[in-house]
Design an enzyme around this catalytic site. Structure first.
Site, PDB file in Angstrom:
ATOM      1  N   GLY A 153      -8.278 -24.042  85.511  1.00  0.00           N
ATOM      2  CA  GLY A 153      -7.257 -23.983  84.687  1.00  0.00           C
ATOM      3  C   GLY A 153      -7.529 -23.511  83.254  1.00  0.00           C
ATOM      4  O   GLY A 153      -8.808 -23.601  82.884  1.00  0.00           O
ATOM      5  N   CYS A 154      -6.627 -23.211  82.601  1.00  0.00           N
ATOM      6  CA  CYS A 154      -6.662 -22.670  81.176  1.00  0.00           C
ATOM      7  C   CYS A 154      -7.322 -23.685  80.184  1.00  0.00           C
ATOM      8  O   CYS A 154      -8.268 -23.407  79.459  1.00  0.00           O
ATOM      9  CB  CYS A 154      -5.508 -22.148  80.521  1.00  0.00           C
ATOM     10  SG  CYS A 154      -3.983 -22.863  80.680  1.00  0.00           S
ATOM     11  N   TYR A 155      -6.613 -25.007  80.164  1.00  0.00           N
ATOM     12  CA  TYR A 155      -7.138 -25.901  79.534  1.00  0.00           C
ATOM     13  C   TYR A 155      -8.658 -26.425  79.751  1.00  0.00           C
ATOM     14  O   TYR A 155      -9.473 -26.642  79.011  1.00  0.00           O
ATOM     15  CB  TYR A 155      -6.210 -27.232  79.481  1.00  0.00           C
ATOM     16  CG  TYR A 155      -4.909 -27.035  78.677  1.00  0.00           C
ATOM     17  CD1 TYR A 155      -5.190 -26.877  77.309  1.00  0.00           C
ATOM     18  CD2 TYR A 155      -3.677 -27.446  79.128  1.00  0.00           C
ATOM     19  CE1 TYR A 155      -3.933 -26.994  76.391  1.00  0.00           C
ATOM     20  CE2 TYR A 155      -2.553 -27.308  78.437  1.00  0.00           C
ATOM     21  CZ  TYR A 155      -2.820 -26.909  77.168  1.00  0.00           C
ATOM     22  OH  TYR A 155      -1.584 -26.941  76.242  1.00  0.00           O
TER      23      TYR A 155
END
Length: 334
Positions: A153-155
């Site tokens: 995921g991006c985070y």
């Protein structure tokens, strides 16, 4: 040429991937697909995403026969919802396709994780065990070998790239959990219109406090607990993560500097900032993660910045493809 298909092609990350595949000298774009009931089916990708006009023309088709599509491609990118990837990935894998999944469906091997954080019971334990977590800078050997890459995921990407070099050298006192405050642009909520991503409604705010599904993903792959608080920012794209950590006793600033330089000296998608802290506008529309840090006393603050749609999703997926097949790591990305 590797015949390459994208499922979920009409979304932001799907469109970014389509352009990357089109630009890649070793790939050929064989199909862009959306769900059978999608209003985007039958439209040209450049009609859905105007920035592709003059660069790429390809009709987006409804995915009606998964097996037929699987039999006609070598590589598939799944830019689909978690439950959809969960169901589709095994079909493509069983037909010999190399799968890059941008959803969370195969990211975490932990009992009860999917029922608690994703709301469904995982039915493909064998594939979950075989999946490689696609954090490109840290898992390249596994990425080279696995048929299923679970793109982070991006985070988690922004957070882990900032923390892992210090953990790897045991420079952090993990009795005090790293505190991650991260802000994302609204494109992270997807292309479908809602009150959440309506420009007039967006105001800087935290969300998912103590219960965001990316917290256990980050903690699981770091091997240590963290406090993670995401925020929604009133801008389109990018993530800025500011992370506060306590250094282990006796750790010097020079040791910190050495840890980051050692970790990323040969990693072309990470840019270390010696005398500055990252800014979002420097990473927007790029495949890079910018990392900077400041040490004072026994604490360190590390800041990382990525484009959430690129290094946080599509360009990292393409980076994983390049690693898997032995292509230059930033092929089609710069």
């Amino acid at each position: 040429m590797l015949k390459t298909t994208i499922i979920g092609a009409s979304g932001y990350t799907g469109a970014e991937l389509a352009l990357m595949v089109h630009k890649h000298s070793k790939l050929t774009l064989t199909g862009l697909y959306v769900s059978a009931n999608s209003v985007d089916a039958g439209k040209d990708i450049s009609q859905l995403h105007g920035k592709l006009a003059g660069q790429l023309s390809h009709i987006v088709e409804a995915l009606n026969d998964v097996v037929s599509v699987a039999e006609q491609c070598d590589v598939v990118f799944l830019a689909t919802a978690h439950e959809v990837s969960h169901d589709l990935a095994p079909i493509f894998l069983e037909h010999g396709c190399q799968v890059f999944d941008l959803s969370g469906a195969f990211r975490v091997q932990q009992d009860g994780f999917y029922s608690e954080f994703y709301g469904f019971e995982h039915q493909h334990a064998a594939w979950l065990d075989q999946a490689e977590y696609g954090l490109a800078e840290w898992n390249s050997e596994g990425i080279k070998q696995s048929a299923l890459i679970a793109v982070p995921g991006c985070y988690p990407t922004a957070s882990q790239l900032a923390i892992k070099p210090l953990l790897a050298q045991q420079l952090i006192d993990t009795q005090q959990w790293p505190v991650i405050n991260a802000t994302s642009g609204v494109s992270g909520a997807g292309r479908k219109a809602s009150m959440t991503n309506s420009f007039c409604e967006v105001s800087l705010q935290p969300y998912g406090v103590f219960n965001h599904r990316h917290q256990p993903e980050i903690a699981n792959h770091l091997g240590t607990q963290v406090i993670f608080t995401p925020h929604l920012g009133n801008f389109k794209r990018g993530i800025l993560a500011t992370i506060t950590m306590k250094l282990a006793p006796g750790v010097s600033e020079s040791q910190v500097d050495a840890a980051f330089n050692q970790a990323y000296q040969d990693k072309p998608a990470v840019r270390l900032l010696a005398d500055a802290l990252p800014k979002l506008h420097n990473v927007e529309n790029t495949p890079f993660c910018d990392i900077g840090w400041k040490v004072q006393g026994e604490h360190i603050i590390v800041v990382s910045a990525i484009d959430n749609l690129l290094k946080g999703a599509s360009s990292q997926a393409m980076q994983c493809l390049n690693i898997h097949y032995g292509f230059p790591e930033l092929s089609a990305l710069v």
